[in-house]
Design an enzyme around this catalytic site. Sequence first.
Site, short mmCIF file in Angstrom:
data_model
loop_
_atom_site.label_atom_id
_atom_site.label_comp_id
_atom_site.label_asym_id
_atom_site.label_seq_id
_atom_site.Cartn_x
_atom_site.Cartn_y
_atom_site.Cartn_z
N ASP A 67 0.85 -1.19 0.00
CA ASP A 67 0.00 0.00 0.00
C ASP A 67 0.88 1.24 0.00
O ASP A 67 2.00 1.24 0.50
CB ASP A 67 -0.98 0.00 1.18
CG ASP A 67 -0.38 -0.54 2.46
OD1 ASP A 67 0.84 -0.79 2.51
OD2 ASP A 67 -1.13 -0.73 3.43
N GLU A 126 -5.67 3.54 3.74
CA GLU A 126 -6.15 4.24 4.93
C GLU A 126 -7.55 4.81 4.72
O GLU A 126 -8.17 5.30 5.66
CB GLU A 126 -5.19 5.38 5.29
CG GLU A 126 -3.78 4.92 5.65
CD GLU A 126 -3.73 4.18 6.98
OE1 GLU A 126 -4.74 4.19 7.71
OE2 GLU A 126 -2.69 3.58 7.28
#
Length: 370
Positions: A67, A126
């Site tokens: 990520d 997130e």
Amino acid sequence: MEYAIEMRRELHKIPELGFKEFKTQAFILNQIRSYPEDRVSYDTFETGVFVRVKGLTGNRTIGYRADIDGLPIEEATGLPFCSEHAGMMHACGHDVHSSIALGLLRRLVELPIMDDVVFLFQPAEEGPGGAEPMIKSPLFEKYRPSEMYGLHVAPEYPVGTIASRPGVLFASAREVHITIYGQSGHAAFPHLTVDTVVAQAALIMQLQTIVSRSINPMNCSVITIGKVDAGIRENVIAGRAVLDGTMRALNGTDMEKLEERVRDIVRGIEASFGVTIDLQFGNRYYEVVNDKNVVDKFSSFVKMNADYVECDAAMTGEDFGFMLKEVPGMMFWLGINNPTSGLHQPTLNPDEQAIPFIINLMDHYFREYV
């Protein structure tokens, strides 16, 4: 592996929020485009990147996810390569995740293994969530692996330690956004108003009864209201109040029960206090469920080459769970030796020696054991 550490420092300077990782994507693409086209192919998806490194035979495809997004946190590390973006920081270690992937990718380009390896540089972990749209993209079928791997930095473990477990590793997670509407007015005349602060306080307290009275005590769940906002000054009764929070559960059934009870309590607060409430649930992140066969294989390998800990499940949310619903695989914790500063804190400062350690370990694993 100085290359990968330098990549981490460059990425650390440019944290960006979900689906706005334009500089980060450009940086990753710049590295990928430096490799021969007969060895590497790629496609972009939103601000993410799919990359395939061709193996000698390509009979199978291994997947590795990193990520790439940052957090809206003001950095307080004092590092010489600290964030250049005011109010943003790689406070969850995604700069480390991405640099590990770039370092491993380079190793596999220079020293091919038998299998193809697909790297998914995923945006918006997130929030609002990049894994689900990434796997629903037609590109995922083009790059689909037979096994998936991902990691997350763990400040509490020393460098050289890997921690994981079969089954549920991370919880299902879902955001909750609540806006209460009433009638504002002068504090001296409360009978002419509908006070949203009183309703807000009652709602917060009632939400905290859900886990203790509606969820099996043998299970693990949590509801946290992390942000509240109401009012404009001390002598004005607030006509609007806002709550933002998160719910976590280790199984889908309990998550559904949490949602049901939140709806019930919201309706009760509306009736009790004469307010109107807008309730919105954010994207749900599914549990990260590690495949037992994959974990057994990987943990056996790690025990021969490093320190392996079978850890407890955590209430951490991670949208890698969407990928593991599609493809068997696993996620693991990577020790970064920063016990005085946890994830999502402005002082997080990973020990960079974790980067070459895990690149070498994963290269050995992909080359010899997968």
